[in-house]
Design a protein around this motif. Structure first.
Motif, short mmCIF file in Angstrom:
data_model
loop_
_atom_site.label_atom_id
_atom_site.label_comp_id
_atom_site.label_asym_id
_atom_site.label_seq_id
_atom_site.Cartn_x
_atom_site.Cartn_y
_atom_site.Cartn_z
N UNK A 20 0.81 -1.22 0.00
CA UNK A 20 0.00 0.00 0.00
C UNK A 20 0.84 1.27 0.00
N UNK B 31 2.89 2.17 -2.26
CA UNK B 31 3.07 2.67 -3.63
C UNK B 31 1.70 2.97 -4.22
N UNK B 32 1.66 3.85 -5.23
CA UNK B 32 0.39 4.19 -5.86
C UNK B 32 -0.20 2.96 -6.56
N UNK B 33 -1.47 2.72 -6.34
CA UNK B 33 -2.16 1.62 -7.01
C UNK B 33 -3.33 2.19 -7.81
N UNK B 34 -3.60 1.67 -8.99
CA UNK B 34 -2.91 0.57 -9.67
C UNK B 34 -1.46 0.91 -10.07
N UNK B 35 -0.65 -0.15 -10.21
CA UNK B 35 0.67 -0.05 -10.82
C UNK B 35 0.39 0.16 -12.30
N UNK B 36 0.54 1.40 -12.75
CA UNK B 36 0.09 1.75 -14.09
C UNK B 36 1.22 2.42 -14.85
N UNK C 181 -0.72 -2.62 -15.90
CA UNK C 181 -1.91 -1.94 -15.38
C UNK C 181 -2.63 -2.94 -14.45
N UNK C 182 -2.22 -2.96 -13.18
CA UNK C 182 -2.79 -3.96 -12.25
C UNK C 182 -2.54 -3.55 -10.80
N UNK C 183 -3.27 -4.17 -9.89
CA UNK C 183 -3.04 -3.95 -8.46
C UNK C 183 -2.67 -5.25 -7.74
#
Lengths: 203, 258
Positions: A111, A113-118, A144-146
């Motif tokens: 948590x 890091x910014x989500x989604x990992x985009x 592009x996922x979490x």
């Protein structure tokens, strides 16, 4: 060579179809349902990265035995993003089961890091696998996922990516492969990867 | 290596043609969307954003065709916005080959749409676009950066930072933040606005409006937590190439993809 995408969600399947068609020079079918006859006609079945784990699971799980049996007989299976996660047993994203082909479960990325990992991130190769022929170590691919697939057996991990933690971004067990990124959205490197896979199955 | 900062050319499309204006008006023709999309994809763009600003009744049909043409020409992520008001609208656009849909006015008027889209397509597919303008406190404005809708024409009274946070809570996967004051001016991004929003949310933020030279991109990434920079005229009129912008960033230790 017969290639099909199993459509268990709603999203951009067009780009995936286009990428496999460009590389294989064959039509790629989009299927909603599978049966023994259909699956036996295929060389490659693609599990796309669209939708939600539980929703995809409710559609896919009924084909588990059919797919596992076909894979044993040599069917190529290519899981992309959510499709990779569906190779495992379960997911923190929600209830339901994956195909259980890999002893693995999907977890949420940390948590902090910014989500989604985009966006575009690098794949660090753990072994020189033919799946990555002519693709440089630490090449960029589009993510592009979490959630990510956490595997019990790290020998299956071909590439890893760092985002808050190191997670498996490319895995392989024979002709069963999974990638957390979208090769169809990853420019030349992505097309190269798809082309390598088609060659592996063709051989 | 960390996640690369994304450089995103934006195609504003009117009646099937790319246009570019200053402060959302004075539109000039800038080319064919599919051609430009393919050109940028080859040139190293990290993503293409396509905003349809057509207002005719034929809009949906034109948009659907243009989205397919652009998708045929590129192999990088593709975001489409401009006329999506329902799950059905979004589905049509995604099936035509877009990866994400961007909603702006429709999200302000019906915030539940963000959640609906997110539930059906996943958070990764949902971009909330926010057009913000600095207010004159002397006019009695209550917020510093106000959200405008309908192409920057109508103020809402909403604070851009608060609205971005709400959009994140409702299921947005990304914020596309445009400064109306800086858009088309070539004087650089609104760093204060961008930082206020990027600090407030834990989803990626794309900054937009004002890019005129590679130094503007560098200043954006050095002084804010923006994840991506969107620009139009700087690329459309070939003032600088995407590669030149990326080289400038790379030399200054900003992670970019080549």
């Amino acid at each position: 060579m017969n290639i099909a995408i199993l459509n268990y969600g709603v999203g951009n399947i067009f780009s995936l179809k286009k990428a496999f068609e460009t590389v294989s020079r064959k039509d790629v079918a989009i299927l909603k349902i599978l049966d023994k006859r259909i699956i036996e006609s295929l060389d490659i079945l693609i599990l796309p990265g669209v939708g939600h784990f539980s929703k995809a699971s409710s559609h896919l799980f009924k084909y588990k035995d059919l797919i596992v049996e076909a894979v044993d007989k040599g069917l190529g299976l290519f899981g992309i993003c959510l499709g990779m996660q569906l190779l495992g047993i379960s997911s923190e994203e929600g209830p339901g089961y994956g195909l259980g082909i890999m002893d693995a479960e999907s977890r949420i990325l940390p948590s902090h890091v910014k989500l989604p990992h985009m966006g575009w991130n690098t794949v660090e190769l753990k072994s020189r696998d033919e799946f990555f022929t002519d693709i440089k170590d630490n090449s960029y691919f589009y993510f592009a996922h979490s959630y990510y697939l956490s595997l019990k057996n790290s020998d299956l991990v071909v590439g890893e990516t760092s985002y808050g933690i190191f997670f498996p971004s490319a895995i392989r067990m024979g002709l069963i492969v999974g990638v957390q990124f979208h090769p169809e959205k990853s420019g030349d490197s992505g097309l190269r990867l798809i082309s390598n896979y088609v060659d592996m199955v063709r051989r | 290596m960390p996640l690369a900062k994304r450089i995103i050319p934006c195609l504003d499309v009117l009646n099937g043609r790319v246009v570019k204006g200053v402060k959302f008006v004075n539109l000039k023709d800038a080319g064919d969307p599919a051609e430009l999309g393919g050109f940028y994809s080859d040139e190293g763009a990290d993503e293409i954003v396509f905003l349809d600003i057509t207002a005719s009744v034929e809009k949906r049909k034109i948009l659907s065709e243009v989205v397919r043409k652009v998708a045929m020409n590129i192999d990088i992520p593709f975001t489409v916005g401009g006329s999506i008001k329902s799950v059905g609208d979004a589905e049509e656009i995604l099936l035509r080959g877009a990866d994400k849909v961007s909603i702006n006015t429709a999200a302000v008027e019906n915030p539940g749409l963000i959640t609906e889209l997110s539930d059906v397509f996943g958070r990764n597919c949902v971009v909330v676009a926010i057009d913000a303008k600095r207010t004159l406190q002397s006019n009695g404005a209550k917020v510093k950066f106000e959200v405008y809708i309908y192409g920057g024409r109508i103020p809402t009274g909403l604070d851009a930072t608060e609205w971005a946070k709400m959009a994140e809570d409702l299921g947005a996967g990304e914020i596309l933040l445009t400064s109306i004051d800086y858009d088309g001016t070539n004087k650089g991004y609104d760093l204060e606005l961008t930082e206020a929003v990027a600090k407030a949310v834990n989803i990626p933020v794309i900054a937009s409006g004002g890019a005129g030279n590679p130094g503007h991109f560098l200043r954006l990434f050095k002084s804010t937590k923006a994840d991506a920079a969107l620009a139009a005229s700087i690329f459309h009129y070939r003032k600088y190439s995407i590669k030149e912008v990326k080289e400038h960033l790379y030399k200054n230790d900003i992670p970019v993809r080549f």
